[in-house]
Design a protein around this motif. Sequence first.
Motif, PDB file in Angstrom:
ATOM      1  N   LYS A 189     -10.825   4.845  -4.573  1.00  0.00           N
ATOM      2  CA  LYS A 189      -9.286   4.984  -4.920  1.00  0.00           C
ATOM      3  C   LYS A 189      -8.511   5.357  -3.451  1.00  0.00           C
ATOM      4  O   LYS A 189      -7.579   4.715  -3.160  1.00  0.00           O
ATOM      5  CB  LYS A 189      -8.943   5.891  -5.884  1.00  0.00           C
ATOM      6  CG  LYS A 189      -9.383   5.160  -7.271  1.00  0.00           C
ATOM      7  CD  LYS A 189      -8.778   6.170  -8.589  1.00  0.00           C
ATOM      8  CE  LYS A 189      -9.386   7.441  -8.408  1.00  0.00           C
ATOM      9  NZ  LYS A 189      -9.072   8.286  -9.659  1.00  0.00           N
ATOM     10  N   LEU A 190      -9.085   6.176  -2.618  1.00  0.00           N
ATOM     11  CA  LEU A 190      -8.620   6.663  -1.356  1.00  0.00           C
ATOM     12  C   LEU A 190      -8.496   5.607  -0.351  1.00  0.00           C
ATOM     13  O   LEU A 190      -7.528   5.300   0.469  1.00  0.00           O
ATOM     14  CB  LEU A 190      -9.457   7.901  -0.770  1.00  0.00           C
ATOM     15  CG  LEU A 190      -9.003   8.492   0.500  1.00  0.00           C
ATOM     16  CD1 LEU A 190      -7.512   8.946   0.460  1.00  0.00           C
ATOM     17  CD2 LEU A 190      -9.992   9.521   0.907  1.00  0.00           C
ATOM     18  N   ASP A 231      -5.597   3.234  -1.370  1.00  0.00           N
ATOM     19  CA  ASP A 231      -4.448   3.899  -0.892  1.00  0.00           C
ATOM     20  C   ASP A 231      -4.175   3.832   0.520  1.00  0.00           C
ATOM     21  O   ASP A 231      -2.876   3.553   0.876  1.00  0.00           O
ATOM     22  CB  ASP A 231      -4.372   5.449  -1.350  1.00  0.00           C
ATOM     23  CG  ASP A 231      -4.535   5.610  -2.776  1.00  0.00           C
ATOM     24  OD1 ASP A 231      -3.838   4.824  -3.661  1.00  0.00           O
ATOM     25  OD2 ASP A 231      -4.773   6.778  -3.306  1.00  0.00           O
ATOM     26  N   GLN A 232      -5.109   3.678   1.145  1.00  0.00           N
ATOM     27  CA  GLN A 232      -5.080   3.518   2.812  1.00  0.00           C
ATOM     28  C   GLN A 232      -4.729   2.116   3.290  1.00  0.00           C
ATOM     29  O   GLN A 232      -4.169   1.995   4.025  1.00  0.00           O
ATOM     30  CB  GLN A 232      -6.354   4.085   3.453  1.00  0.00           C
ATOM     31  CG  GLN A 232      -6.675   5.570   3.477  1.00  0.00           C
ATOM     32  CD  GLN A 232      -7.940   6.063   4.024  1.00  0.00           C
ATOM     33  OE1 GLN A 232      -8.730   5.175   4.168  1.00  0.00           O
ATOM     34  NE2 GLN A 232      -8.234   7.191   4.319  1.00  0.00           N
ATOM     35  N   ILE A 242      -2.757   0.212   1.279  1.00  0.00           N
ATOM     36  CA  ILE A 242      -1.442  -0.261   1.137  1.00  0.00           C
ATOM     37  C   ILE A 242      -0.563   0.971   1.495  1.00  0.00           C
ATOM     38  O   ILE A 242       0.712   0.973   1.408  1.00  0.00           O
ATOM     39  CB  ILE A 242      -1.225  -0.240  -0.588  1.00  0.00           C
ATOM     40  CG1 ILE A 242      -1.476   0.921  -1.111  1.00  0.00           C
ATOM     41  CG2 ILE A 242      -2.323  -1.117  -0.898  1.00  0.00           C
ATOM     42  CD1 ILE A 242      -1.319   1.273  -2.728  1.00  0.00           C
ATOM     43  N   GLU A 243      -0.948   1.953   2.332  1.00  0.00           N
ATOM     44  CA  GLU A 243       0.008   3.093   2.776  1.00  0.00           C
ATOM     45  C   GLU A 243       1.083   2.400   3.354  1.00  0.00           C
ATOM     46  O   GLU A 243       2.437   3.082   3.163  1.00  0.00           O
ATOM     47  CB  GLU A 243      -0.966   3.958   3.514  1.00  0.00           C
ATOM     48  CG  GLU A 243       0.004   5.124   4.178  1.00  0.00           C
ATOM     49  CD  GLU A 243       0.421   6.153   3.067  1.00  0.00           C
ATOM     50  OE1 GLU A 243       1.411   6.500   3.223  1.00  0.00           O
ATOM     51  OE2 GLU A 243      -0.223   6.176   2.245  1.00  0.00           O
ATOM     52  N   ASN A 244       0.915   1.414   4.268  1.00  0.00           N
ATOM     53  CA  ASN A 244       2.151   0.886   5.122  1.00  0.00           C
ATOM     54  C   ASN A 244       3.128  -0.096   4.447  1.00  0.00           C
ATOM     55  O   ASN A 244       4.254  -0.289   4.944  1.00  0.00           O
ATOM     56  CB  ASN A 244       1.823   0.251   6.333  1.00  0.00           C
ATOM     57  CG  ASN A 244       0.983   1.306   7.320  1.00  0.00           C
ATOM     58  OD1 ASN A 244       1.290   2.373   7.320  1.00  0.00           O
ATOM     59  ND2 ASN A 244      -0.013   0.738   8.461  1.00  0.00           N
ATOM     60  N   LYS A 301       3.937   0.858   1.123  1.00  0.00           N
ATOM     61  CA  LYS A 301       4.607   1.482  -0.035  1.00  0.00           C
ATOM     62  C   LYS A 301       6.117   2.075   0.242  1.00  0.00           C
ATOM     63  O   LYS A 301       6.527   2.423   1.318  1.00  0.00           O
ATOM     64  CB  LYS A 301       3.764   2.668  -0.351  1.00  0.00           C
ATOM     65  CG  LYS A 301       2.308   2.326  -1.036  1.00  0.00           C
ATOM     66  CD  LYS A 301       1.413   3.511  -1.160  1.00  0.00           C
ATOM     67  CE  LYS A 301       2.173   4.745  -2.111  1.00  0.00           C
ATOM     68  NZ  LYS A 301       1.358   5.711  -2.214  1.00  0.00           N
ATOM     69  N   PRO A 336       9.188   4.323   0.316  1.00  0.00           N
ATOM     70  CA  PRO A 336       9.547   5.574   0.181  1.00  0.00           C
ATOM     71  C   PRO A 336      10.253   6.004  -0.975  1.00  0.00           C
ATOM     72  O   PRO A 336      10.250   7.136  -1.546  1.00  0.00           O
ATOM     73  CB  PRO A 336      10.090   5.751   1.161  1.00  0.00           C
ATOM     74  CG  PRO A 336      10.894   4.724   1.627  1.00  0.00           C
ATOM     75  CD  PRO A 336       9.842   3.528   1.384  1.00  0.00           C
ATOM     76  N   GLU A 394       6.679   2.774  -6.368  1.00  0.00           N
ATOM     77  CA  GLU A 394       5.765   3.852  -7.217  1.00  0.00           C
ATOM     78  C   GLU A 394       5.817   3.360  -8.328  1.00  0.00           C
ATOM     79  O   GLU A 394       4.746   3.741  -9.204  1.00  0.00           O
ATOM     80  CB  GLU A 394       6.243   5.390  -6.768  1.00  0.00           C
ATOM     81  CG  GLU A 394       6.127   5.856  -5.469  1.00  0.00           C
ATOM     82  CD  GLU A 394       4.848   5.847  -5.346  1.00  0.00           C
ATOM     83  OE1 GLU A 394       3.831   6.331  -6.111  1.00  0.00           O
ATOM     84  OE2 GLU A 394       4.236   6.288  -4.123  1.00  0.00           O
TER      85      GLU A 394
END
Length: 269
Positions: free
Chosen positions: A166-167, A170-171, A173-175, A177, A179, A193
């Motif tokens: 899962k981490l 998340d990494q 799609i980090e850029n 997402k 805010p 979100e």
Amino acid sequence: MTVNDGTDSESSTPPSSPKLDCGGVVGAGGGTEDTAAPGGAEEDGGDRRKHRLPSMVNLYRGPGGSELSKDVLNNITMFMRKQRKGTIDVWWLYDDGGLTLLVPYILSTRSQWSQCKLRVFALANRKDELDIEQRSMANLLAKFRIDYSDVIVIPDVAKKAQESSKLAFDQLIENFKAPGEISEEDEGVLISEAELLGQREKTNRHIRLKELLVENSKDSSLIVMTLPMPRKTSVSALLYMAWLDTLTSDLPPFILIRGNQTSVLTYYS
């Protein structure tokens, strides 16, 4: 990367094959080269002309005619080469009419893939009925006349994915997402979100599928999987592509196939 992409660069155009006439080989400048052996002797059969195919380096070029690396060329031409002994792993996730089964089966009947056996993976609805599901799938393949080496039923696809997996997602799609609230101009460009929350079960399913792929198919020669299809307007393109990237990254060559529910297989009767 492009294959004979038709750009203006002359180096991206594959070399033309030499033309033959009864007197010899016509060269690029219009002259001919004598094809007779020294001393005027001719080989039996009278056919001593050798046709040399353009090298792969010249046939396949990158953007602007740039030369491709050996690894990229090997990936492009893998279906032209004889494969070593191995397996073609078919992950038949949904009933799409049988196309996900038919294509790898046809591949396995070709000389390049004749050393690769077919393994079929399917998902179980209930963990306590694995034997029934496996026998049912084996009978179905027999009716379809699909030659396979093994049938494997996966029972725990809905299990919660590991934290490390899962981490990694998340990494990924980090850029992308958002805010906060997504404006109209950013709609479809960023992942909110609210979307992640609404699609958390499907996201977990795809992450869990990746774990199962690594566990079962990391050493296969080829992986063929039913293409997951999201409901229209229910998931953004970015999140959908993140699912596909999660499924296919760092694995053997991968083909995603989706039929249109029209049956392409017939029962043996």
